[in-house]
Design a protein around this motif. Structure first.
Motif, PDB file in Angstrom:
ATOM      1  N   VAL A  88      70.056 -11.846 -14.880  1.00  0.00           N
ATOM      2  CA  VAL A  88      68.739 -11.632 -14.274  1.00  0.00           C
ATOM      3  C   VAL A  88      68.661 -10.202 -13.746  1.00  0.00           C
ATOM      4  N   LEU A  89      67.622  -9.489 -14.144  1.00  0.00           N
ATOM      5  CA  LEU A  89      67.362  -8.146 -13.614  1.00  0.00           C
ATOM      6  C   LEU A  89      66.442  -8.259 -12.405  1.00  0.00           C
ATOM      7  N   ILE A  90      66.701  -7.430 -11.399  1.00  0.00           N
ATOM      8  CA  ILE A  90      65.806  -7.387 -10.240  1.00  0.00           C
ATOM      9  C   ILE A  90      65.643  -5.941  -9.794  1.00  0.00           C
ATOM     10  N   THR A  91      64.417  -5.569  -9.448  1.00  0.00           N
ATOM     11  CA  THR A  91      64.146  -4.201  -9.009  1.00  0.00           C
ATOM     12  C   THR A  91      64.564  -4.050  -7.545  1.00  0.00           C
ATOM     13  N   ARG A  92      65.198  -2.918  -7.224  1.00  0.00           N
ATOM     14  CA  ARG A  92      65.662  -2.717  -5.849  1.00  0.00           C
ATOM     15  C   ARG A  92      65.196  -1.392  -5.247  1.00  0.00           C
ATOM     16  N   ILE A  93      64.489  -0.588  -5.988  1.00  0.00           N
ATOM     17  CA  ILE A  93      63.926   0.661  -5.471  1.00  0.00           C
ATOM     18  C   ILE A  93      62.484   0.768  -5.956  1.00  0.00           C
ATOM     19  N   GLY A  94      61.571   1.075  -5.047  1.00  0.00           N
ATOM     20  CA  GLY A  94      60.161   1.151  -5.412  1.00  0.00           C
ATOM     21  C   GLY A  94      59.509  -0.206  -5.254  1.00  0.00           C
ATOM     22  N   LYS A  95      59.122  -0.818  -6.346  1.00  0.00           N
ATOM     23  CA  LYS A  95      58.536  -2.165  -6.318  1.00  0.00           C
ATOM     24  C   LYS A  95      59.686  -3.165  -6.263  1.00  0.00           C
ATOM     25  N   LYS A 148      62.113   2.582   6.379  1.00  0.00           N
ATOM     26  CA  LYS A 148      61.652   3.968   6.450  1.00  0.00           C
ATOM     27  C   LYS A 148      61.927   4.748   5.180  1.00  0.00           C
ATOM     28  N   ALA A 149      62.551   4.112   4.193  1.00  0.00           N
ATOM     29  CA  ALA A 149      62.863   4.810   2.944  1.00  0.00           C
ATOM     30  C   ALA A 149      61.597   4.980   2.104  1.00  0.00           C
ATOM     31  N   ALA A 150      61.491   6.119   1.445  1.00  0.00           N
ATOM     32  CA  ALA A 150      60.362   6.372   0.548  1.00  0.00           C
ATOM     33  C   ALA A 150      60.896   6.955  -0.767  1.00  0.00           C
ATOM     34  N   PRO A 151      60.781   6.240  -1.878  1.00  0.00           N
ATOM     35  CA  PRO A 151      60.176   4.912  -1.993  1.00  0.00           C
ATOM     36  C   PRO A 151      61.048   3.847  -1.348  1.00  0.00           C
ATOM     37  N   ARG A 152      60.473   2.687  -1.148  1.00  0.00           N
ATOM     38  CA  ARG A 152      61.184   1.588  -0.502  1.00  0.00           C
ATOM     39  C   ARG A 152      62.399   1.184  -1.331  1.00  0.00           C
TER      40      ARG A 152
END
Length: 315
Positions: A88-95, A148-152
């Motif tokens: 399973v892939l999951i996004t962890r930065i940005g969306k 506070k990270a950008a991107p999240r």
């Protein structure tokens, strides 16, 4: 009994009849139900015109395979960890928190913005994918992310600690996954159908109205063929129009009656499709209506500025 020691049962409100009474679900950290969770390469890739597909958040969310790397870079990026069919892939930065089951068999590599949860005997991969979409998990992953990270983003250690809820019965997991997957397929089909309808409408708009400088449309309904050229005129040549108004000073309670008042149109009451939403945000009082613009049924509202407002007549 001490509140800290009180056991709270984990049982879903809605459960398929055949699983009622099968016991409670289990609360597990993500790293407790899989042998490995890893992210992609941290190196900025050198893209090629063709080669091995390379996925980042954008590719996974848009479902597009449009970036490629060389075979050599692929071998380097997957030297330690390799995503495989059934993971399973999951996004962890940005969306963050968007997931996808790897249901393809070709080689590919991923960027650091993605993480892989290896398939396991503990869970059905489609169940885990569906669970990742739940409000519970979305709140969980956002709570553990760097605010506070950008991107999240969410660090790998925190991702591994995110909690999941699941029945231990594989049959129940499978039933849930199959039900939600069938709905996903239906939504996808309807989305594609809507896209085709929008393209069809776009084509009709181009053909049913004359192009600039021309006096007749390219496409005309059969009963109007031969009716002559279209006539060019201005709005004030065939219609009356005016801007809206709002009683001043703006915001006084006496202008509103949200319980018994008349629907009151402002900019945010116009949807993206340029139609009035079924229910307006506010309703105007009888006193406010006297100082506003009354709109009869069938009236066209166009380009209302933010300060302009109208109250609707009843059908």
């Amino acid at each position: 009994m001490n509140k800290e020691n009180k056991h709270i049962e984990i049982v879903p409100k809605l459960r398929f009849p055949e699983f009622v009474g099968d016991g409670e679900w289990k609360r597990k950290e993500l790293n407790e139900i899989t042998s490995s969770i890893f992210d992609g390469t941290h190196q900025t890739p050198k893209y090629t015109s063709k080669g091995i597909p390379f996925f980042s958040v954008e590719n996974i969310v848009s479902n597009k395979k449009n970036k490629f790397i060389s075979k050599e870079d692929y071998l380097l990026s997957t030297k330690k960890n390799k995503p495989e069919f059934g993971d399973v892939l999951i996004t962890r930065i940005g969306k963050i928190g968007f997931s996808k089951v790897i249901d393809w068999n070709y080689d590919f590599s991923i960027y650091v913005t993605l993480a892989v949860i290896k398939k396991s005997n503990f869970f059905i991969t489609n169940y885990l994918h569906s669970y990742f979409q739940s409000d519970y998990y979305q709140r969980e992953i956002h709570r553990k992310s760097l605010l506070k990270a950008a991107p999240r983003k969410i660090n790998m250690d925190e991702l591994r600690k995110t909690e999941v809820l699941l029945p231990l019965s594989k049959k129940e997991q499978q039933k849930i996954a199959a039900t939600l997957s069938s709905l996903d397929a239906l939504l996808q089909a309807e989305t594609e159908r809507l896209a085709l309808l929008k393209e069809h409408k776009k084509g009709l708009l181009q053909q049913l109205f004359p192009k600039q400088g021309e006096k007749a449309s390219q496409l005309r309904f059969e009963e109007f063929v031969g009716d002559g050229d279209w006539e060019e005129t201005t709005l004030d040549g065939f219609a009356k129009f005016r801007r809206g108004s709002f009683p001043q000073p703006y915001g006084l309670p006496k202008w509103y009656d949200d319980e018994n008042g008349t629907p009151f149109i402002q900019v945010f009451d116009v949807d993206k499709n340029l139609r009035i939403k079924p229910k307006t945000k506010r309703k105007i009082s009888k006193l406010g209506a006297k100082k506003s613009v009354f709109i009869k049924k069938g009236t066209v509202i166009k380009g209302v500025p933010f300060s302009s407002s109208y109250h609707l007549g009843k059908p």
